[in-house]
Write a protein that holds these residues in place. Structure first.
Motif, PDB file in Angstrom:
ATOM      1  N   GLU A 121       0.866  -1.171   0.120  1.00 38.46           N
ATOM      2  CA  GLU A 121       0.032   0.061  -0.192  1.00 38.46           C
ATOM      3  C   GLU A 121       0.728   1.237  -0.012  1.00 38.46           C
ATOM      4  O   GLU A 121       1.995   0.989   0.505  1.00 38.46           O
ATOM      5  N   TYR A 122       0.260   2.336  -0.294  1.00 36.47           N
ATOM      6  CA  TYR A 122       1.121   3.374  -0.561  1.00 36.47           C
ATOM      7  C   TYR A 122       0.174   4.780  -0.332  1.00 36.47           C
ATOM      8  O   TYR A 122      -0.850   4.628  -1.076  1.00 36.47           O
ATOM      9  N   LEU A 123       0.422   5.646   0.388  1.00 35.56           N
ATOM     10  CA  LEU A 123      -0.423   6.768   0.531  1.00 35.56           C
ATOM     11  C   LEU A 123       0.021   7.957  -0.382  1.00 35.56           C
ATOM     12  O   LEU A 123       1.142   8.452   0.192  1.00 35.56           O
ATOM     13  N   GLY A 124      -0.247   8.256  -1.528  1.00 36.90           N
ATOM     14  CA  GLY A 124       0.394   9.226  -2.241  1.00 36.90           C
ATOM     15  C   GLY A 124      -0.736  10.328  -2.460  1.00 36.90           C
ATOM     16  O   GLY A 124      -1.837  10.556  -1.832  1.00 36.90           O
ATOM     17  N   VAL A 125      -0.255  11.610  -3.180  1.00 31.41           N
ATOM     18  CA  VAL A 125      -1.053  12.696  -3.419  1.00 31.41           C
ATOM     19  C   VAL A 125      -2.336  12.384  -4.291  1.00 31.41           C
ATOM     20  O   VAL A 125      -3.183  12.873  -4.362  1.00 31.41           O
ATOM     21  N   THR A 126      -1.918  11.060  -5.101  1.00 28.13           N
ATOM     22  CA  THR A 126      -3.119  10.653  -5.901  1.00 28.13           C
ATOM     23  C   THR A 126      -4.198   9.756  -4.882  1.00 28.13           C
ATOM     24  O   THR A 126      -5.028   9.242  -5.528  1.00 28.13           O
ATOM     25  N   GLY A 127      -4.104   9.525  -3.671  1.00 24.67           N
ATOM     26  CA  GLY A 127      -4.735   9.039  -2.736  1.00 24.67           C
ATOM     27  C   GLY A 127      -4.090   7.419  -2.555  1.00 24.67           C
ATOM     28  O   GLY A 127      -2.862   7.201  -2.784  1.00 24.67           O
ATOM     29  N   PRO A 128      -4.972   6.806  -1.946  1.00 26.60           N
ATOM     30  CA  PRO A 128      -4.423   5.254  -1.360  1.00 26.60           C
ATOM     31  C   PRO A 128      -4.124   4.684  -2.544  1.00 26.60           C
ATOM     32  O   PRO A 128      -5.139   4.443  -3.266  1.00 26.60           O
ATOM     33  N   GLN A 129      -2.928   3.886  -2.323  1.00 24.15           N
ATOM     34  CA  GLN A 129      -2.819   2.813  -3.727  1.00 24.15           C
ATOM     35  C   GLN A 129      -2.547   1.606  -3.098  1.00 24.15           C
ATOM     36  O   GLN A 129      -1.921   1.453  -2.189  1.00 24.15           O
ATOM     37  N   GLU A 130      -3.111   0.640  -3.794  1.00 23.66           N
ATOM     38  CA  GLU A 130      -2.989  -0.723  -3.397  1.00 23.66           C
ATOM     39  C   GLU A 130      -2.549  -1.530  -4.482  1.00 23.66           C
ATOM     40  O   GLU A 130      -3.103  -1.550  -5.804  1.00 23.66           O
ATOM     41  N   PHE A 131      -1.495  -2.519  -4.001  1.00 25.91           N
ATOM     42  CA  PHE A 131      -0.730  -3.079  -5.007  1.00 25.91           C
ATOM     43  C   PHE A 131      -1.341  -4.700  -5.121  1.00 25.91           C
ATOM     44  O   PHE A 131      -1.282  -5.168  -4.047  1.00 25.91           O
ATOM     45  N   ASP A 132      -1.270  -5.163  -6.278  1.00 28.49           N
ATOM     46  CA  ASP A 132      -1.826  -6.450  -6.266  1.00 28.49           C
ATOM     47  C   ASP A 132      -0.501  -7.422  -6.783  1.00 28.49           C
ATOM     48  O   ASP A 132       0.692  -6.792  -6.494  1.00 28.49           O
ATOM     49  N   PRO A 133      -0.539  -8.691  -6.815  1.00 26.19           N
ATOM     50  CA  PRO A 133       0.594  -9.351  -6.999  1.00 26.19           C
ATOM     51  C   PRO A 133       1.465  -9.102  -8.008  1.00 26.19           C
ATOM     52  O   PRO A 133       2.554  -9.630  -8.063  1.00 26.19           O
ATOM     53  N   VAL A 134       0.919  -8.480  -8.934  1.00 21.74           N
ATOM     54  CA  VAL A 134       1.822  -8.225 -10.045  1.00 21.74           C
ATOM     55  C   VAL A 134       2.243  -6.568  -9.828  1.00 21.74           C
ATOM     56  O   VAL A 134       2.700  -6.076 -10.940  1.00 21.74           O
ATOM     57  N   PHE A 135       2.256  -6.100  -9.017  1.00 21.36           N
ATOM     58  CA  PHE A 135       2.626  -4.807  -8.490  1.00 21.36           C
ATOM     59  C   PHE A 135       2.063  -3.625  -9.202  1.00 21.36           C
ATOM     60  O   PHE A 135       2.408  -2.502  -9.682  1.00 21.36           O
ATOM     61  N   SER A 136       0.553  -3.886  -9.554  1.00 24.99           N
ATOM     62  CA  SER A 136      -0.361  -2.885 -10.146  1.00 24.99           C
ATOM     63  C   SER A 136      -1.187  -2.211  -9.261  1.00 24.99           C
ATOM     64  O   SER A 136      -2.089  -2.723  -8.490  1.00 24.99           O
ATOM     65  N   ASP A 137      -1.354  -1.142  -9.432  1.00 26.10           N
ATOM     66  CA  ASP A 137      -2.358  -0.381  -8.337  1.00 26.10           C
ATOM     67  C   ASP A 137      -3.600  -0.617  -8.652  1.00 26.10           C
ATOM     68  O   ASP A 137      -4.151  -0.418  -9.930  1.00 26.10           O
ATOM     69  N   ARG A 138      -4.371  -1.327  -7.593  1.00 25.03           N
ATOM     70  CA  ARG A 138      -5.673  -1.534  -7.767  1.00 25.03           C
ATOM     71  C   ARG A 138      -6.608  -0.707  -7.171  1.00 25.03           C
ATOM     72  O   ARG A 138      -7.715  -1.164  -6.710  1.00 25.03           O
ATOM     73  N   SER A 139      -6.449   0.235  -6.655  1.00 24.61           N
ATOM     74  CA  SER A 139      -7.202   1.280  -6.054  1.00 24.61           C
ATOM     75  C   SER A 139      -8.435   1.581  -7.041  1.00 24.61           C
ATOM     76  O   SER A 139      -8.314   1.565  -8.113  1.00 24.61           O
TER      77      SER A 139
END
Lengths: 470, 376
Positions: free
Chosen positions: A419-437
């Motif tokens: 997970e990562y909280l950036g200026v674009t909002g909360p980001q959630e990464f799946d097993p292939v490292f792609s943001d699934r927010s």
């Protein structure tokens, strides 16, 4: 979300800008269907009504099993280099090959415009570069790498002839000796870049390519921090077929790779819900006259039209559609959520909806602070490419700070960021490292885009009118 | 599941020529050959003879071996090392592919980001997208078929006629390529095969000069609908054609096609150590060597689905272990003396009875004394 029916323009609130810069933080996990790749709802899964797949991919976290972690850090570096690959010089089309091709494809009976004699992606790449530069400057203002060595952005253009992004990645990896790379925008060039990065064993952080297949290649060196067209198409399909109850949708899209790949999940969703496209037509990048295709679509008595293409063509297409008395819902991609689109379509835009990867009207203090600093530096508001690049560089820097100067360990640190909280909002990464927010829905109302969460957009409380009434 | 059938072989290294003698054979099927004696080579162990440890490609040349590395071209012959770097005229140090022209004796090199080169008479001739018909300078593979040199590049396929000097190009406009990103090429007398990243396998028929494409029938990236319905996935990395059998490597498993039937192999249903296959080499129509990120996976006998995989069992293991797997079940483990520090295998080639593997950190030769095909 994020406030119902909020307007597009972001208002600077300087007094709220007291929090720190982007941080890796715990965020609230959005409920998800973890059993499926890409948060694909059961009804949108391939062959779901007929057969269970023999093998489902991308459910396990990608791992790197090579030797790279054992490579020692260099004893002395003057700067810690981060590569940037993006379309920053207007030259040619990424998708079609060269400027002469583009000129030939422009319909001559329309007034010619020279936008595609320069790269149509350069404006996006320049925004990406602006966000990246701001993040690096701020990191250096904080002292640079571990408080002692400045970061340096090594910038490479990727829109030269013959797919130059691969060569640029190789140059960055072997000659410029960067520690990680950020880029790029175009889907084909992004694929080319990550193939090169895989062999060179260096991280590529993508902040702009929303092609779903980009991460579906099992490369453990690839990261993407922007919600992709898979998520945006699912939301758009839910909105079109469940909320609006459309049944007869036609597609008219760019013939390039972006148009071909990005509409894919919407097309499949439509089919799986029992509403396959009435027709799927194409146009060439740079076209200005869409009436022949629209005449055919009009004859099919459709209740919705979807497009995937660049902002300009999407706007011209909509304008001609309305001029022809076609008042159906007009659906499209995030690339048409722009000022250019609004300027072209004017006031008579009718019903328009598009997927979008984040909420640009966020009042989150991080975003407001970023917007203020961006405006202070560049004299303009940030947009999606700048904001995601800013987050992407900050993720890379955070990984480098933790890992040290070792490409494989930098990869490992990024892989550990679920997970990562950036200026674009909360980001959630799946097993292939792609943001699934979650994607958001952009609705054009009275000349402005309003942004809605899935829950808001599909809520019974929201009334978007009947399918054909603007 | 494999562990339930584990039988640890305890024989000592000196006894490890071929199959371990103390282990009882499996009466029903016989036993595959296991490479237990290995020689390892790194830059350190060869005192710089092997100029770079990152081995991208291996090419057999009689009794000699050409080695494409991240830091130059190497020839291993008669126990000695010879190398070429940019200082010696090699146009670019990162050598991704090598092909020996049997007719001229020239060596053709795929250079990662710098086109291709012909090594002839001690000199390098450099071809790039600016001075030739190369579609792109990012070259991943190269092979020779008759008078033609075929190049797999990131923007499509280029073909050079060595006699006429003519170039031909093949991309989405001239071949059934959904994507043009070509990853590897394997040329044979009657067929030329290309692994096209995102486009499956392309077959060029030499006699008719026509293309046939092989893609995943379910046309979905995130699943394989049926195991044996066709190519496992369109993200392909190499193709190998032997005994009229096509072996196709992907990052999602291995496929075999005999012209009529397909067979798919993944790590959960076979002896394949990983689905992430960097390169695959068919040794025969019934045997294939897969260079994976978790070791070397050898399908030793197609009929009985018998595999021998070679990998380090743990990070701190001193040597690699061979695992004999039949129909997805491990039946035996055999120690080897292969001591390379990492089992990320990038390339493999057969030289006589020996097998050579190139890894992300080092080169090794499996000594095939008493080698036999199939089971015995």
């Amino acid at each position: 979300m994020k406030g119902c029916a909020v307007v597009f323009a972001v208002t600077a609130v300087a007094s709220l800008c007291t929090l720190g810069t982007t941080v890796h933080a715990q965020v609230d996990t959005v409920k998800s269907d973890t059993a499926s790749y890409g948060r694909t709802p059961w009804e949108y899964r391939p062959y779901n009504r007929f057969e269970k797949a023999y093998k489902e991919f991308f459910l396990d976290v990608l791992e790197y099993h090579g030797y790279g972690r054992h490579i020692p850090e260099p004893e002395h570096v003057e700067t810690v280099k981060i590569g940037f690959v993006g379309p920053i010089i207007g030259s040619v089309s990424e998708s079609l090959g060269g400027p002469e091709d583009i000129v030939l494809r422009v319909n001559q009976r329309q007034i010619r415009w020279d936008g595609y004699q320069a790269s149509h992606l350069a404006p996006l790449g320049i925004k990406m570069l602006q966000g990246a530069r701001l993040a690096v400057e701020q990191a250096n203002a904080r002292g640079g790498y571990r408080g002692r060595i400045p970061y340096q952005l090594v910038i490479r253009n990727d829109n030269g002839n013959w797919r130059s992004s691969g060569r640029e990645v190789i140059t960055l990896a072997y000659q410029d000796s960067v520690w990680a790379i950020l880029g790029t925008v175009d889907g084909a060039n992004s694929h080319i870049a990550i193939r090169a990065a895989l062999k060179a064993e260096i991280v590529v952080m993508n902040t702009a390519d929303t092609d779903p297949t980009f991460v579906e290649t099992a490369i453990p060196w690839v990261f993407r921090n922007i919600t992709d067209d898979r998520q945006m198409c699912y939301l758009l399909a839910d909105f079109a077929f469940k909320k609006l109850r459309l049944q007869r949708v036609a597609a008219l899209r760019a013939v390039n790779r972006y148009g071909r790949m990005s509409i894919d999940e919407f097309r499949d969703a439509a089919t799986r819900l029992g509403n396959p496209f009435m027709v799927e037509l194409e146009y060439q990048e740079g076209d200005t006259d869409f009436r022949p295709q629209l005449e055919r679509i009009k004859s099919l008595d459709v209740d919705g039209v979807i497009t995937y293409g660049n902002s300009r063509e999407s706007a011209l297409l909509l304008k001609q559609m309305r001029d022809m008395g076609m008042n159906q819902w007009f659906l499209g991609s995030d690339r048409m959520v722009t000022q250019e689109f609004r300027d072209i379509v004017g006031a008579s835009h009718g019903n328009v909806a598009a997927g979008f990867p984040y909420d640009p009207t966020s009042t989150d203090p991080r975003y407001l602070r970023f917007a203020k600093e961006f405006r202070a530096k560049y004299g303009e508001d940030p947009e999606t490419y700048a904001a995601h690049a800013y987050d992407g560089i900050n993720m890379l820097i955070e990984a480098i700070e933790r890992a040290g100067l070792n490409r494989a360990l930098i990869r490992d640190e990024l892989a550990a960021m679920k997970e990562y909280l950036g200026v674009t909002g909360p980001q959630e990464f799946d097993p292939v490292f792609s943001d699934r927010s979650p994607a958001v829905l952009a609705i054009l109302r009275d000349g402005r885009f309003e942004f809605y969460s899935r829950e808001e957009a599909l809520s019974d409380k929201m009334d978007f009118g009947s399918p054909r009434t603007p | 599941m494999r562990r339930a059938f584990l039988i640890i072989v305890t024989c000592s290294f000196p006894m490890l020529d071929g199959w371990c003698q103390s282990d009882p054979p499996t009466p029903a099927t016989g036993e595959p050959y296991v490479y237990t004696k290995w020689e390892s080579f790194t830059t350190e162990s060869t005192h710089g003879g092997l100029i770079n440890d990152h081995i991208f490609y291996l090419e057999a040349d009689g009794d000699s071996l050409w080695i494409g590395t991240e830091g130059g071209l190497v020839l291993y012959a008669d126990g000695t090392w010879e190398s070429w770097t940019e200082e010696d005229g090699l146009p670019w140090n990162v050598v991704m592919g090598i092909a020996k022209d049997p007719k001229t004796g020239d060596l053709w090199l795929a250079l990662f980001g710098e086109g291709i080169a012909r090594f002839s008479g001690g000199h390098f001739q450099h071809f790039t997208q600016m001075n030739s018909g190369l579609l792109n300078d990012v070259s991943y593979g190269i092979d020779v078929q008759g008078d033609y040199v075929w190049v797999a590049s990131t923007a499509g396929i280029s073909r050079y006629n060595q006699v006429t000097g003519e170039w031909a190009v093949f991309n989405e406009k001239h071949a059934p390529m959904e994507e043009v990103w070509t990853y590897n090429v394997s040329a044979h007398e009657d067929k030329v095969y290309f692994a096209v990243w995102g486009g499956g396998i392309l077959e060029w028929d030499v006699a008719t000069e026509t293309w046939t494409d092989y893609v995943d029938p379910d046309r979905e990236m995130e699943i394989d609908l049926y195991r044996d319905d066709g190519l496992i996935h369109v993200i392909t990395t190499s193709a190998s054609y032997v005994d009229n059998v096509l072996w196709a490597a992907t990052y999602f498993g291995l496929s075999r096609y005999d012209g009529r039937d397909w067979r798919g192999y993944m790590d959960h249903d076979s002896g394949l150590p990983s689905n992430f296959i960097n390169f695959a080499l068919g040794r025969s129509g019934t045997s294939c060597y897969s260079a994976t990120d978790k070791g070397l996976g050898v399908l030793a006998d197609f009929t009985t689905d018998t595999w021998v995989t070679y990998a380090r069992d743990s990070e701190d293991a001193a040597t690699w272990t061979a695992h004999v797997i039949v129909e997805g079940q491990e039946v035996k483990t055999v120690p080897t003396d292969l001591d390379l520090p990492n089992h990320f295998v990038l390339s493999v080639v057969i030289l006589g009875d020996d097998v050579w593997i190139g890894t992300g950190h080092g080169l090794a030769r499996g000594i095939g004394k008493g080698y036999y095909e199939g089971l015995r």
